[in-house]
Design an enzyme around this catalytic site. Structure first.
Site: not given
Length: 261
Positions: A15-16, A20, A152
């Site tokens: 979440s940086t 997020g 993915y």
């Protein structure tokens, strides 16, 4: 609708930046205490500093949650949360025949097992308290498997299986489990991928719209979503107001998936 997370403790992994970070920002603005996470001090510290401008109830945890070791450290440092948002993820195109075992393993550990470990660690406490929310940030690629990112898409489909199964396992406990499925979203990472080597001089929004026209032509909004638009769905499904929604796969894909259900 007044969504209020006062007295709720939220963990948003990965979440940086991107979705997020946007979700953490909305949770904070709605009164929550929020733990954000990134792999390095260099990513976590500026993100925390930025979010402190929204509310003082934010702290960071540094660790690669694609590893069991970092997940164990996180659970030891923060043994209880009310809301878990499994947002950490890695992505990137690579041909199926050029994707080695260790890359499949890295994607699986990061995108799937991080959420499995943390859900296993936090859900029992939520059950004991009679309330909790677990959200997996999946993708429309879980349903519309991209030919150039099969590894993915596989992990995103796996997240749907885990979230649906866990919702059933926690039936009647007051804990809901859901998946949110973004479509093409203009996060920092996606913007970088789209503009790499592009010398057209067009805005990133125009480049993204052109990409969608070529590769996601079923899109109804005909543009990339913003990270804030996806974050709004995450925050809503984590709220008290969404108490009857569980075991769901909630699309924020701009209509890319051509289905009426």
């Amino acid at each position: 609708m007044n969504i209020d997370f006062t007295h709720k403790r939220v963990l948003v992994t990965g979440s940086t930046a991107g979705i997020g970070f946007a979700a953490a920002k909305v949770f904070l603005a709605a009164g929550a205490s929020v733990i954000i996470n990134g792999r390095t001090d260099e990513s976590v510290e500026p993100a925390v500093a930025s979010l402190l401008k929204v509310a003082p109830t934010v702290e960071g945890f540094v660790g690669d949650l694609g590893t069991a070791e970092a997940s164990a450290r996180l659970l030891e440092r923060h043994p209880e949360v009310d809301i878990l948002v499994n947002s950490i993820g890695v992505y990137g195109p690579k041909d199926f025949f050029e994707t080695p075992d260790d890359e499949w393993e890295r994607f699986f550990q990061t995108n799937v097992m991080s959420g499995v470990r943390l859900s296993r660690g936090y859900a029992p406490g939520m059950v004991d308290r009679g309330w909790g929310r677990i959200v997996f940030v999946s993708s429309e690629s879980a349903i519309n498997i991209p030919a150039d990112m099969i590894h993915y898409g596989f992990t995103k489909t796996s997240q749907l299986a885990v979230s649906r199964g866990l919702a059933k396992r926690l039936a009647g406990t007051g804990v809901t489990v859901n998946a949110v499925l973004p479509g093409p979203t203009l996060s920092e990472g996606v913007a970088g991928m789209l503009t790499a080597g592009n010398a057209s001089g067009d805005s990133v929004e125009k480049i993204a719209a052109d990409f969608i026209a070529e590769h996601r032509s079923s899109s109804i909004i005909r543009r990339a979503s913003t990270v804030e638009e996806v974050a709004n769905m995450i925050v809503y499904v984590s709220s008290e107001q969404a108490s009857a929604t569980t075991g769901a796969a909630l699309r924020v894909d701009g209509g890319v998936i051509d289905s009426i259900v």
